[in-house]
Design a protein around this motif. Structure first.
Motif, PDB file in Angstrom:
ATOM      1  N   GLN A 105       0.824  -1.212   0.000  1.00 17.50           N
ATOM      2  CA  GLN A 105       0.000   0.000   0.000  1.00 17.50           C
ATOM      3  C   GLN A 105       0.858   1.263   0.000  1.00 17.50           C
ATOM      4  N   ALA A 106       2.006   1.196   0.668  1.00 17.65           N
ATOM      5  CA  ALA A 106       2.901   2.348   0.759  1.00 17.65           C
ATOM      6  C   ALA A 106       3.789   2.494  -0.477  1.00 17.65           C
ATOM      7  N   GLY A 107       3.691   1.546  -1.405  1.00 18.25           N
ATOM      8  CA  GLY A 107       4.518   1.605  -2.607  1.00 18.25           C
ATOM      9  C   GLY A 107       5.934   1.102  -2.409  1.00 18.25           C
ATOM     10  N   GLU A 108       6.187   0.439  -1.262  1.00 17.16           N
ATOM     11  CA  GLU A 108       7.511  -0.116  -0.990  1.00 17.16           C
ATOM     12  C   GLU A 108       7.667  -1.512  -1.588  1.00 17.16           C
ATOM     13  N   TYR A 109       6.562  -2.240  -1.710  1.00 18.12           N
ATOM     14  CA  TYR A 109       6.547  -3.574  -2.301  1.00 18.12           C
ATOM     15  C   TYR A 109       5.626  -3.550  -3.509  1.00 18.12           C
ATOM     16  N   TYR A 110       5.947  -4.400  -4.454  1.00 22.03           N
ATOM     17  CA  TYR A 110       5.120  -4.555  -5.643  1.00 22.03           C
ATOM     18  C   TYR A 110       4.716  -6.015  -5.756  1.00 22.03           C
ATOM     19  N   ILE A 111       3.974  -6.340  -6.783  1.00 20.64           N
ATOM     20  CA  ILE A 111       3.434  -7.691  -6.939  1.00 20.64           C
ATOM     21  C   ILE A 111       4.498  -8.782  -6.792  1.00 20.64           C
ATOM     22  N   PRO A 112       5.683  -8.654  -7.377  1.00 19.51           N
ATOM     23  CA  PRO A 112       6.672  -9.741  -7.218  1.00 19.51           C
ATOM     24  C   PRO A 112       7.039 -10.012  -5.756  1.00 19.51           C
ATOM     25  N   GLU A 113       7.212  -8.956  -4.966  1.00 18.70           N
ATOM     26  CA  GLU A 113       7.552  -9.144  -3.552  1.00 18.70           C
ATOM     27  C   GLU A 113       6.384  -9.786  -2.797  1.00 18.70           C
TER      28      GLU A 113
END
Length: 157
Positions: free
Chosen positions: A59-67
């Protein structure tokens, strides 16, 4: 078991899930089981909090779908280790029947699989009809299985 060892073991599981480390997550989950930690505690205090952090990072934009997928894969593998322990001690006769699936045009199954594991751990018999399930298939499954509960999963964004 001492409370500090228990906390350390479960914190290790949390961290491994956050990092999406499949090998570490499964090793630490097995270690926690070997140490006598209740399987439900491993789930509630280790795996779930790890995925909560992953969700917040996304949600914070630190992780994306791969993570997120790496973390989900690690959690799924660890869940496979604890699932037999959760369901094995329950009575032979289920307390209810559930048909569960993910709705049409949705291929996500992380949440569905978590809920199914909890339901089975609580003593329900769950019929998992999969992902990307049409209305007609849900209706047919309900007519065939006659469940007490129908569960529909969908990704909310």
């Amino acid at each position: 078991m001492q409370e500090s060892n228990r906390s350390d073991s479960l914190e290790g599981v949390v961290q491994a899930v956050i990092e999406g480390d499949l090998e570490q997550t499964t090793q630490l989950t097995q270690l926690a089981l070997d140490e006598g930690i209740d399987p439900m505690d491993i789930f509630r205090l280790g795996l779930t909090p790890g995925m909560d952090v992953v969700g917040k990072k996304m949600q914070a934009g630190e992780y994306y779908i791969p993570e997120v997928l790496l973390s989900a894969r690690a959690m799924r593998a660890a869940s496979a280790l604890i699932k037999p322990k959760l369901t094995g001690a329950k009575a032979q006769r289920p307390i209810g029947r559930v048909v569960f699936g993910t709705v049409k045009d949705d291929l996500h199954d992380i949440g569905k699989n978590l809920v199914i594991m909890l339901l089975e751990g609580a003593g329900f018999q769950v019929i998992d009809i999969g992902t990307d399930i049409s209305t007609e298939t849900f209706v047919a499954a309900v007519q065939k299985e006659r469940p007490d509960i129908l569960g529909l999963s969908a990704l909310l964004s």
